[in-house]
Design a protein around this motif. Sequence first.
Motif, PDB file in Angstrom:
ATOM      1  N   LEU A 239      42.108  82.413  39.524  1.00 35.30           N
ATOM      2  CA  LEU A 239      41.241  82.967  38.476  1.00 35.30           C
ATOM      3  C   LEU A 239      40.378  81.880  37.853  1.00 35.30           C
ATOM      4  O   LEU A 239      39.182  82.075  37.609  1.00 35.30           O
ATOM      5  CB  LEU A 239      42.094  83.657  37.411  1.00 35.30           C
ATOM      6  CG  LEU A 239      41.330  84.245  36.213  1.00 35.30           C
ATOM      7  CD1 LEU A 239      40.300  85.256  36.689  1.00 35.30           C
ATOM      8  CD2 LEU A 239      42.298  84.879  35.219  1.00 35.30           C
ATOM      9  N   GLY A 240      40.997  80.696  37.578  1.00 33.14           N
ATOM     10  CA  GLY A 240      40.243  79.621  36.939  1.00 33.14           C
ATOM     11  C   GLY A 240      39.063  79.167  37.778  1.00 33.14           C
ATOM     12  O   GLY A 240      37.967  78.936  37.254  1.00 33.14           O
ATOM     13  N   ARG A 241      39.254  79.062  39.076  1.00 35.16           N
ATOM     14  CA  ARG A 241      38.145  78.616  39.917  1.00 35.16           C
ATOM     15  C   ARG A 241      37.074  79.693  40.038  1.00 35.16           C
ATOM     16  O   ARG A 241      35.890  79.363  40.210  1.00 35.16           O
ATOM     17  CB  ARG A 241      38.667  78.219  41.294  1.00 35.16           C
ATOM     18  CG  ARG A 241      39.526  76.973  41.268  1.00 35.16           C
ATOM     19  CD  ARG A 241      39.720  76.363  42.634  1.00 35.16           C
ATOM     20  NE  ARG A 241      40.658  75.244  42.583  1.00 35.16           N
ATOM     21  CZ  ARG A 241      40.356  74.036  42.159  1.00 35.16           C
ATOM     22  NH1 ARG A 241      39.135  73.795  41.729  1.00 35.16           N
ATOM     23  NH2 ARG A 241      41.262  73.073  42.145  1.00 35.16           N
ATOM     24  N   ARG A 242      37.471  80.937  39.952  1.00 38.47           N
ATOM     25  CA  ARG A 242      36.458  81.995  39.957  1.00 38.47           C
ATOM     26  C   ARG A 242      35.598  81.910  38.703  1.00 38.47           C
ATOM     27  O   ARG A 242      34.365  82.006  38.771  1.00 38.47           O
ATOM     28  CB  ARG A 242      37.128  83.363  40.035  1.00 38.47           C
ATOM     29  CG  ARG A 242      37.749  83.681  41.388  1.00 38.47           C
ATOM     30  CD  ARG A 242      38.360  85.057  41.360  1.00 38.47           C
ATOM     31  NE  ARG A 242      38.903  85.425  42.666  1.00 38.47           N
ATOM     32  CZ  ARG A 242      39.496  86.595  42.919  1.00 38.47           C
ATOM     33  NH1 ARG A 242      39.615  87.494  41.961  1.00 38.47           N
ATOM     34  NH2 ARG A 242      39.958  86.861  44.118  1.00 38.47           N
ATOM     35  N   VAL A 243      36.263  81.732  37.548  1.00 39.30           N
ATOM     36  CA  VAL A 243      35.514  81.584  36.300  1.00 39.30           C
ATOM     37  C   VAL A 243      34.652  80.326  36.366  1.00 39.30           C
ATOM     38  O   VAL A 243      33.477  80.329  35.968  1.00 39.30           O
ATOM     39  CB  VAL A 243      36.488  81.531  35.110  1.00 39.30           C
ATOM     40  CG1 VAL A 243      35.742  81.228  33.822  1.00 39.30           C
ATOM     41  CG2 VAL A 243      37.258  82.847  34.988  1.00 39.30           C
ATOM     42  N   GLN A 244      35.241  79.263  36.866  1.00 37.67           N
ATOM     43  CA  GLN A 244      34.510  78.006  36.964  1.00 37.67           C
ATOM     44  C   GLN A 244      33.294  78.154  37.878  1.00 37.67           C
ATOM     45  O   GLN A 244      32.220  77.611  37.589  1.00 37.67           O
ATOM     46  CB  GLN A 244      35.435  76.913  37.484  1.00 37.67           C
ATOM     47  CG  GLN A 244      34.785  75.540  37.564  1.00 37.67           C
ATOM     48  CD  GLN A 244      35.734  74.506  38.142  1.00 37.67           C
ATOM     49  OE1 GLN A 244      36.825  74.830  38.592  1.00 37.67           O
ATOM     50  NE2 GLN A 244      35.319  73.250  38.119  1.00 37.67           N
ATOM     51  N   ALA A 245      33.433  78.871  38.965  1.00 34.17           N
ATOM     52  CA  ALA A 245      32.318  79.062  39.889  1.00 34.17           C
ATOM     53  C   ALA A 245      31.177  79.839  39.237  1.00 34.17           C
ATOM     54  O   ALA A 245      29.999  79.512  39.438  1.00 34.17           O
ATOM     55  CB  ALA A 245      32.793  79.771  41.141  1.00 34.17           C
ATOM     56  N   PRO A 370      40.649  75.443  35.622  1.00 30.99           N
ATOM     57  CA  PRO A 370      41.857  76.070  36.181  1.00 30.99           C
ATOM     58  C   PRO A 370      43.127  75.737  35.412  1.00 30.99           C
ATOM     59  O   PRO A 370      43.968  76.620  35.192  1.00 30.99           O
ATOM     60  CB  PRO A 370      41.902  75.509  37.612  1.00 30.99           C
ATOM     61  CG  PRO A 370      40.482  75.192  37.940  1.00 30.99           C
ATOM     62  CD  PRO A 370      39.890  74.698  36.662  1.00 30.99           C
ATOM     63  N   ASN A 371      43.292  74.498  34.992  1.00 32.93           N
ATOM     64  CA  ASN A 371      44.489  74.131  34.217  1.00 32.93           C
ATOM     65  C   ASN A 371      44.502  74.835  32.865  1.00 32.93           C
ATOM     66  O   ASN A 371      45.570  75.254  32.385  1.00 32.93           O
ATOM     67  CB  ASN A 371      44.547  72.620  34.020  1.00 32.93           C
ATOM     68  CG  ASN A 371      44.797  71.893  35.324  1.00 32.93           C
ATOM     69  OD1 ASN A 371      45.446  72.435  36.225  1.00 32.93           O
ATOM     70  ND2 ASN A 371      44.269  70.686  35.447  1.00 32.93           N
ATOM     71  N   MET A 372      43.331  74.963  32.247  1.00 30.75           N
ATOM     72  CA  MET A 372      43.269  75.679  30.972  1.00 30.75           C
ATOM     73  C   MET A 372      43.663  77.139  31.153  1.00 30.75           C
ATOM     74  O   MET A 372      44.407  77.703  30.342  1.00 30.75           O
ATOM     75  CB  MET A 372      41.859  75.576  30.386  1.00 30.75           C
ATOM     76  CG  MET A 372      41.428  74.139  30.039  1.00 30.75           C
ATOM     77  SD  MET A 372      39.724  74.056  29.459  1.00 30.75           S
ATOM     78  CE  MET A 372      39.846  75.005  27.950  1.00 30.75           C
ATOM     79  N   VAL A 373      43.165  77.756  32.240  1.00 38.48           N
ATOM     80  CA  VAL A 373      43.534  79.154  32.509  1.00 38.48           C
ATOM     81  C   VAL A 373      45.029  79.265  32.777  1.00 38.48           C
ATOM     82  O   VAL A 373      45.699  80.182  32.278  1.00 38.48           O
ATOM     83  CB  VAL A 373      42.716  79.682  33.709  1.00 38.48           C
ATOM     84  CG1 VAL A 373      43.227  81.052  34.136  1.00 38.48           C
ATOM     85  CG2 VAL A 373      41.239  79.742  33.370  1.00 38.48           C
ATOM     86  N   GLN A 374      45.563  78.326  33.554  1.00 41.03           N
ATOM     87  CA  GLN A 374      46.998  78.337  33.869  1.00 41.03           C
ATOM     88  C   GLN A 374      47.836  78.235  32.601  1.00 41.03           C
ATOM     89  O   GLN A 374      48.815  78.968  32.421  1.00 41.03           O
ATOM     90  CB  GLN A 374      47.313  77.180  34.813  1.00 41.03           C
ATOM     91  CG  GLN A 374      48.736  77.159  35.348  1.00 41.03           C
ATOM     92  CD  GLN A 374      48.935  78.114  36.504  1.00 41.03           C
ATOM     93  OE1 GLN A 374      48.076  78.231  37.360  1.00 41.03           O
ATOM     94  NE2 GLN A 374      50.051  78.820  36.526  1.00 41.03           N
ATOM     95  N   ASN A 375      47.456  77.343  31.702  1.00 41.09           N
ATOM     96  CA  ASN A 375      48.249  77.109  30.486  1.00 41.09           C
ATOM     97  C   ASN A 375      48.121  78.259  29.500  1.00 41.09           C
ATOM     98  O   ASN A 375      49.086  78.584  28.795  1.00 41.09           O
ATOM     99  CB  ASN A 375      47.812  75.798  29.826  1.00 41.09           C
ATOM    100  CG  ASN A 375      48.125  74.601  30.702  1.00 41.09           C
ATOM    101  OD1 ASN A 375      49.085  74.615  31.470  1.00 41.09           O
ATOM    102  ND2 ASN A 375      47.297  73.550  30.607  1.00 41.09           N
ATOM    103  N   GLN A 376      46.954  78.872  29.418  1.00 36.40           N
ATOM    104  CA  GLN A 376      46.723  79.914  28.419  1.00 36.40           C
ATOM    105  C   GLN A 376      47.226  81.285  28.860  1.00 36.40           C
ATOM    106  O   GLN A 376      47.145  82.244  28.092  1.00 36.40           O
ATOM    107  CB  GLN A 376      45.227  79.985  28.082  1.00 36.40           C
ATOM    108  CG  GLN A 376      44.686  78.742  27.394  1.00 36.40           C
ATOM    109  CD  GLN A 376      43.213  78.865  27.067  1.00 36.40           C
ATOM    110  OE1 GLN A 376      42.709  79.961  26.826  1.00 36.40           O
ATOM    111  NE2 GLN A 376      42.515  77.732  27.037  1.00 36.40           N
ATOM    112  N   ILE A 737      32.285  86.766  31.460  1.00 39.78           N
ATOM    113  CA  ILE A 737      32.592  86.301  32.820  1.00 39.78           C
ATOM    114  C   ILE A 737      34.095  86.335  33.064  1.00 39.78           C
ATOM    115  O   ILE A 737      34.565  86.734  34.137  1.00 39.78           O
ATOM    116  CB  ILE A 737      32.025  84.886  33.024  1.00 39.78           C
ATOM    117  CG1 ILE A 737      30.503  84.922  32.949  1.00 39.78           C
ATOM    118  CG2 ILE A 737      32.489  84.310  34.363  1.00 39.78           C
ATOM    119  CD1 ILE A 737      29.848  83.563  33.051  1.00 39.78           C
ATOM    120  N   ILE A 738      34.870  85.927  32.063  1.00 38.60           N
ATOM    121  CA  ILE A 738      36.333  85.919  32.208  1.00 38.60           C
ATOM    122  C   ILE A 738      36.858  87.333  32.420  1.00 38.60           C
ATOM    123  O   ILE A 738      37.718  87.586  33.271  1.00 38.60           O
ATOM    124  CB  ILE A 738      36.973  85.265  30.970  1.00 38.60           C
ATOM    125  CG1 ILE A 738      36.627  83.770  30.937  1.00 38.60           C
ATOM    126  CG2 ILE A 738      38.484  85.463  30.982  1.00 38.60           C
ATOM    127  CD1 ILE A 738      37.037  83.075  29.669  1.00 38.60           C
TER     128      ILE A 738
END
Length: 838
Positions: A239-245, A370-376, A737-738
């Motif tokens: 998910l984080g990389r999708r948002v990042q992209a 991605p790490n922020m998404v993982q942690n949150q 986007i998220i």
Amino acid sequence: MAFVLCLLLLLALLGSPVSQGHSVHKTTVGTLDLGYLPAGNYETNLYVDSGPIEILFRIVRAFLSVVQPNPFPEDLIRKAVQQRFEHTKNDYQKPEFIVLTLKVAHYEIGFILLAGLGLLFVVLIPLVGLCFCMCRCCNNCGGEMHQRQKKNGDCRRRCFATSLFVVSLIMSIGVFCAFVTNQHLTTQVQGMRPLIKSNFKDLRTLLTDTPEQINYLVSQFDAPKNQALLDLDNIGPLLGRRVQAQLGKRVLPALDAVLTMAGAIRETREALENVSASMEILQEGTNKLSANLTNAKENLKNTLNDAACSEAQASSTCNVIKNSLNQLSINANFSRLPPVTSQLAKVNEVLKIDLARLVQKGYAAFNDTPNMVQNQTKNIISDVKSVLDSIGTNITVVIKMLPIQKMITDFVIYLTQTETYIDNYFPLVEQYDFYRWLCCLIACCLLILILVFYYLGLMCGTCGYKKHKTPTNRGCVSNTGGNFLMAGVGFSFLFSWALMIIVVSTFVLGGNVEKLVCEPFKEKSIFQVLDTPYLFNPQWRNYLSGLLFKNPDVNLTFKQVYSDCKENKGIYTSLQLDKFYNISKFLAISQYTQDLTIQFESIKINLSTIVLLDEVGKENLWNFSFSGIDGIDFAEYLAEVNKSITKVDLLSFANDLEARAEQLPKGALENALKGHASNIRMIHHQRVIPLEQEMSTLNQSIRLLQKTATELMVKVSQVIATVESAQLLINNNASFIIIEETKKYMDAIIDYFEQYIQWVIDSLTMDVAACKPLANVIDTAVEIFLCSYITNSVNAFWFGLGGATMFLVPALIFAVKLSKFYRRMDSEDVYDDAMEQW
């Protein structure tokens, strides 16, 4: 009965209340490998190899096609069945029943005519035999032991003997066919036990594999579950990389622009440093060059003032050289160009802050998405996993709720009882078949007995007959041959009518079974009769669905069920169980996605901590724009740089000077001028060439500064605006986007379970409980046992036996006629002159 019970069992195995379909998510991220549904190997082989006797079977079928050329009477059978179920005993006298009877008689006209001839044979042969016996007892019909001599007597004897022999051969072929088919039927009945056991084994395999297939469907839930858990554990990268992209489409160009500007600042400082250094070198170099040129010019003037230049031959040349001495001077003046020290100082002040490092911090913060998404999402992911566990539990419960084990246990008991019943009574069938075989063998033996009498009569009569013997003097062997022939005639009258009864009964039965059952079964036209609406029950439109499900409105036909089972389709599809038991309702993923959607919608990801470029970096960019490089007079610099170092090309001047020296007379003046030319060339190489190289460097640096300074303020403003716009997107609009990417991520998770559910539904409808064994049971009972084994053999038997029996009539006629020529007579005609030649 076994077929219907199999259908009922498998209906119960796959039963569920009727409902509508399930929702379908279109997003597919990856295809699950769910393996192959376990399926048993069925052993029943329905191929029948009759061997050479198949030729006889085809001849009989061709004969039946001549006897009964009419197509399968579908309408006639429908009406006959309806008459049977709808009318009472008094209705048989009504006109419509009489019309139906006449139609049946018209269809059966071939069988009726042949059966009528057979019955006429049964009635007439005993009567004719009785009359024949009484007639012979009265010394008539050949009973008188007296033979009249005729001229063609020998020819008639040979003709009768040959005809009887040919007829006997034909009868022998018929008896042989009847004997072979009789034995073939017994052999096939004895071989039925392995085929029956094979069918029972396939049914047991079907019942054993069905629960295993259901358990396999349940066990494969781990595949989508494990894949979903893997994706949930990697929600940061996924998910984080999708948002990042999505954010990177705006963020990365902004950071790249700042990083490019940082590089431009460094290049500007280098260019300013190069300009400053080049200016110093050029100013110092031009001063030294000017001094060298001045010294060279003074020395040249002194040489030209020599007395040798006043001579007539050298004066003109010396004057030309004197006039060109003014060209030996400096053309470019770099001392008047303004310095760039102030701009360089400001740029050095800007570079005290490492703008590239600040940009890298922005890159690092953005790449940490991605790490922020993982942690949150840690807490929410645990809730999502709980929902997935509940989905798996509910699906497992739904599949396990199918009433499998009890129904299978009950049907296994029924199969065991049926198989025991067949094992117990099959010896009785074999015993009855032995009685049948024995009766048919007796019938064949009766014909063989008659044929033996005929063959013995022919052999004895032919061997014992003597031409020169008179009828009253015939030998014992010849007389015995005649008696054998009459014995054959007697047995023919005694048993031919009984044989014809057997032939007629088996002909009518076997022929009609072939034409009304076997051929329509192969062509599947018999199913069209069975599928006739309201045929067996006036209140049921579709008998099969009414019988199985008490719902005659469902269009379930015998033909469709048989064809589907023949193709080894699942019982769910074959019996159209979706009309009664819609498994999609309980296996619809839509009833579970609501909780899953709520959990994913509660995901809140805050990316506002990402700082692309802080205020220090922005201020640094503004300071660069105010560094003053856009105030440099680039036109003045370029104008000076584009000038030549000297007013004249020193090499050209030296070459010209040397050429003029060549025009002077040989002597000290010529040598002196050539020395001055060499000195000027040395000045060019030592002074001018380095200065030209330095001017090239200055030119490049000035043009780079000019390019950078062009609309510098606008460029910096645009870069800062791009960064602020990307930062605003992250701080305020990233939630959209998220949400969008979270929905796609959720759809991907749900898609794993939809693939599994669809695979389960497809397996249950097409593969689970594949009903090939049920079609094999029907094929074994009808096509193999009834048609191939029994009907073919019975038809071939009456064909051979009937042919031999029919030829008994000409045979006994020829035998009676021929016996007169072999038997010893009591009296004979008196020889006259006409008979002396005989």
